[in-house]
Design an enzyme around this catalytic site. Structure first.
Site, PDB file in Angstrom:
ATOM      1  N   SER A 161      -1.908 -24.258  35.843  1.00 17.54           N
ATOM      2  CA  SER A 161      -1.216 -23.045  36.277  1.00 17.54           C
ATOM      3  C   SER A 161      -0.471 -22.346  35.137  1.00 17.54           C
ATOM      4  CB  SER A 161      -0.245 -23.365  37.416  1.00 17.54           C
ATOM      5  OG  SER A 161       0.696 -24.324  36.991  1.00 17.54           O
ATOM      6  N   ASP A 406      12.265 -23.109  39.644  1.00 22.16           N
ATOM      7  CA  ASP A 406      11.016 -23.471  38.974  1.00 22.16           C
ATOM      8  C   ASP A 406      11.236 -23.262  37.481  1.00 22.16           C
ATOM      9  OD1 ASP A 406       8.540 -23.404  37.685  1.00 22.16           O
ATOM     10  OD2 ASP A 406       7.501 -22.527  39.398  1.00 22.16           O
ATOM     11  N   HIS A 409       7.054 -22.504  35.255  1.00 21.06           N
ATOM     12  CA  HIS A 409       6.328 -21.242  35.095  1.00 21.06           C
ATOM     13  C   HIS A 409       7.248 -20.166  34.526  1.00 21.06           C
ATOM     14  CE1 HIS A 409       4.112 -23.577  38.173  1.00 21.06           C
ATOM     15  NE2 HIS A 409       3.098 -23.189  37.420  1.00 21.06           N
TER      16      HIS A 409
END
Ligand code: NAG
Ligand code: NAG
Ligand code: NAG
Ligand code: NAG
Length: 431
Positions: A161, A406, A409
């Site tokens: 990702s 998070d 990312h």
């Protein structure tokens, strides 16, 4: 004093673990969050100050800015850094004249995962830092020139990702060269494919978080806590990489939730389920060896350029001297002291393996060293301005960044744009 702090830290980690175990895990992002519990030792060697706050006055001096404006417009005149210049060694410069490279609200292709401003972040300073190599300059990014270079070609990101994060950034960097209706994005199987009709260009992402075959290869359903790989098996994926003109590989984050990697005994196709536990660096070396052999055998260097990205760092479980603020959650400025890379717990053994493997290959692979420069960017993660289980965080969750942020990312526009500037520099300067 020191002990008390550590106690606080242990208590908060324990609390965190309990909460995380209580969460039913649905998607990769949540699994990645479960990283917090076990695999990183809390770095002790360096204290990083929270909210280290430089006043972001534009630190471009007048001379530099007139140089910048002088180059705007004369599109033929592109200066490349000399081969000898280490473009990954440098510092972040606040530059709201030339950054961001595109606007969040003007790139229709950004997913909700990364649109931090739209998701409620209050300040956009993280969009305005430009990477300045120490001994040279990066060329100004020109979308049209890049699209011309990519004409009739395919650029593909292969990995996890984080590579998808970078792919989204690349889509936004090039999409403005044509008007809407002349570009499209489709998701099919392991592929996400962005196409610009007028240039016959595709910018693609291919999901293969370990590069080799694994039980986490389903691009949508891969919420698997027991990750198992087949380190010598790559052809099923490799089929899809043949004849691509530019290939950008990475694999890191999926290795980080356990100390050991589970290696299948036998083959998934034959229904094998038994596995050995192999130490992370040993399994990583086996995987990269498989990858390197595949590249050397299947890629024609006259036709294809190959890139390998180093690890994208995580800002979690950090010792900010404050037990109630242990991750990227509330950070709004980069670490500006570049005298030493900050210790955020990156497993640097893996990049040593990668550079060794790459040096042993026949085909020249461009190693894109994003790790240290991204480690400075504790301010640039999606934090609580993102989605979880497909939904934006609630106000309660947003108020609790230690649990819900998070720190893996990155917001877009943001840090991955810089990674793409490195690709751009290498691709444009390659004749
Ligand atoms: C990556 O770049 C940093 C900063 O210049 C440097 O310290 C580090 O050694 C580089 N890593 C590799 C694996 O080349
Ligand atoms: C479009 O690009 C693909 C490769 O990406 C190539 O195979 C094809 O021939 C191109 N089409 C035209 C009309 O040039
Ligand atoms: C690449 O090009 C060179 C020079 O044109 C040629 O000698 C070589 O055989 C080519 N390599 C491959 C793998 O096609
Ligand atoms: C920068 O970091 C180094 C190493 O951690 C430290 O010795 C130095 O004092 C720091 N400089 C400033 C200006 O904080």
């Amino acid at each position: 004093m020191y002990n008390r702090k550590n106690n606080h830290l242990s208590v908060s980690i324990l609390l965190l673990s309990v909460l995380l175990i209580g969460i039913i895990v649905y998607d990769e992002d949540i699994i990645l969050k479960s990283l917090t519990q076990f695999q990183f030792s809390t770095p002790k060697s360096q204290k990083i100050q929270p909210h280290e706050n430089p006043l972001p006055e534009s630190n471009i001096n007048e001379q530099q800015s007139s140089k910048l404006s002088a180059t705007v417009g004369d599109d033929d005149d592109v200066e490349f850094p000399p081969e000898s210049c280490d473009i990954f060694d440098g510092n972040w410069v606040y530059d709201d004249l030339t950054r961001p490279l595109y606007k969040e609200e003007e790139c229709e292709f950004l997913t909700e995962q990364v649109t931090c401003m739209k998701n409620g972040r209050q300040e956009s300073m993280y969009q305005k830092w430009r990477w300045q190599p120490k001994d040279c300059n990066l060329p100004k990014f020109r979308g049209k020139l890049f699209a011309e270079k990519l004409k009739n070609k395919r650029l593909m990101f292969v990995g996890d990702s984080l590579n998808r994060n970078q792919w989204e950034s690349m889509v936004c960097m090039v999409q403005s060269v044509v008007s809407s209706g002349r570009k499209s994005l489709i998701r099919i199987g392991s592929f996400s494919i962005f196409r610009i009709e007028d240039y016959n260009v595709t910018v693609e992402f291919y999901w293969a978080p370990f590069l080799v075959e694994s039980n986490s290869d389903n691009p949508k359903i891969h919420s698997i806590l027991d990750r198992i790989i087949m380190p010598e098996s790559i052809n099923n994926h490799g089929l899809n990489w043949k004849n691509v003109d530019y290939l950008v590989f990475n694999t890191y984050i999926w290795w980080m939730n356990t100390r050991n990697m589970k290696v299948l005994k036998g083959s998934f196709d034959e229904g094998a389920t038994d596995y050995d536990e192999v130490e992370r660096p040993i399994a990583y070396a086996r995987v990269l060896k498989t990858w390197a052999e595949w590249v050397d055998k299947n890629i024609n260097p006259n036709h294809t350029m190959v890139f390998f990205n180093s690890m994208s760092p995580i800002h979690m479980n950090l010792d900010w001297n404050n037990p109630y603020d242990t991750n990227c959650g509330k950070e709004t400025s980069p670490i500006l002291n570049v005298s030493m890379p900050p210790d955020v717990g990156t497993d640097r053994r893996l990049s040593m393996i990668a550079t060794d493997v790459i040096q042993s290959m026949q085909l020249p692979v461009h190693f894109i060293n994003i790790t240290t420069l991204s480690e400075y960017r504790k301010d640039a993660h999606t934090s609580v301005y993102t989605i979880r289980q497909g939904k934006l965080l609630t106000a309660d969750q947003k108020a609790n960044p230690n649990i819900y942020a998070d720190c893996i990312h990155w917001c877009l526009p943001g840090v991955p744009d810089t990674w793409n500037e490195f690709l751009y520099t290498r691709i444009i300067s390659h004749s």
